[in-house]
Design an enzyme around this catalytic site. Structure first.
Site, PDB file in Angstrom:
ATOM      1  N   CYS A   1      -0.622  -4.093  15.492  1.00  0.00           N
ATOM      2  CA  CYS A   1      -1.572  -3.037  15.178  1.00  0.00           C
ATOM      3  C   CYS A   1      -2.929  -3.315  15.810  1.00  0.00           C
ATOM      4  CB  CYS A   1      -1.686  -2.868  13.671  1.00  0.00           C
ATOM      5  SG  CYS A   1      -0.139  -2.250  12.940  1.00  0.00           S
TER       6      CYS A   1
ATOM      7  N   HIS B   1       4.247   0.893  11.120  1.00  0.00           N
ATOM      8  CA  HIS B   1       3.162   0.412  10.269  1.00  0.00           C
ATOM      9  C   HIS B   1       2.188   1.560  10.036  1.00  0.00           C
ATOM     10  CE1 HIS B   1       3.416  -4.205  11.054  1.00  0.00           C
ATOM     11  NE2 HIS B   1       4.624  -3.653  10.998  1.00  0.00           N
TER      12      HIS B   1
ATOM     13  N   GLU C   1      -1.023   1.721  10.325  1.00  0.00           N
ATOM     14  CA  GLU C   1      -2.018   1.887  11.385  1.00  0.00           C
ATOM     15  C   GLU C   1      -1.444   2.612  12.590  1.00  0.00           C
ATOM     16  OE1 GLU C   1      -1.135  -0.907   9.754  1.00  0.00           O
ATOM     17  OE2 GLU C   1      -2.610  -2.479  10.081  1.00  0.00           O
TER      18      GLU C   1
ATOM     19  N   CYS D   1      -2.088  -6.516  11.678  1.00  0.00           N
ATOM     20  CA  CYS D   1      -1.256  -7.551  12.293  1.00  0.00           C
ATOM     21  C   CYS D   1      -1.515  -7.560  13.805  1.00  0.00           C
ATOM     22  CB  CYS D   1       0.213  -7.268  12.005  1.00  0.00           C
ATOM     23  SG  CYS D   1       0.868  -5.842  12.911  1.00  0.00           S
TER      24      CYS D   1
END
Length: 152
Positions: free
Chosen positions: A87, A54, A56, A84
């Site tokens: 993260c 991801h 992040e 999410c």
């Protein structure tokens, strides 16, 4: 740089992800003392075949390498989409001071939408600014998914 400029950089990274066929999410980690961007990331799950790739996570990892430490105190994470659960956990564990996100994620957001992880009694709680440049951040995502639907 101000919050808007950092978020525009995250949006630029999201455009790179979209051009690669990835969901357009971008993130930057800025050092709150110097103003320098010390980490950048954009979604790479499909091209890397990694569920943890991801935006992040990649920005946090780059910032940690830059600092030579997993502790990212005195930093702000700017991300185009609400983080999410995975993260959000990384944000807590990295001790990021502040999180600024653009679009809300009603299906997987763990800051305000589905869950509110930063309100739980963890050992670190970042400050949150939600909805910065929300409309253009949401438009990036909507446009991406509309293009996918139009192709099928």
């Amino acid at each position: 740089m101000d919050d808007f400029e950092y978020m525009r950089e995250a949006m630029r990274l999201a455009d790179i992800a979209a051009a690669m066929g990835e969901i357009p999410v971008g993130a930057v980690v800025a050092d709150r003392l110097t103003g320098e961007i010390i980490g950048r990331g954009y979604n790479r799950r499909e091209c890397d075949s990694r569920p943890t790739a991801h935006a992040e996570i990649l920005a946090i990892e780059e910032a940690a390498r830059f600092r030579g430490s997993w502790r990212l105190t005195d930093t702000t994470l700017y991300v185009t989409l609400e983080p999410c659960p995975m993260c959000s956990g990384a944000i807590i564990n990295a001790r990021i001071t502040r999180v600024v996100f653009g679009a809300y994620d009603p299906k997987a957001g763990a800051v305000c939408s589905v869950e509110q992880m930063f309100r739980l009694p963890y050992n670190h709680v970042p400050r949150v600014t939600a909805g910065l440049l929300e409309i253009p951040c949401a438009a990036q995502l909507s446009s991406f998914f509309r293009n996918i639907r139009d192709k099928t």
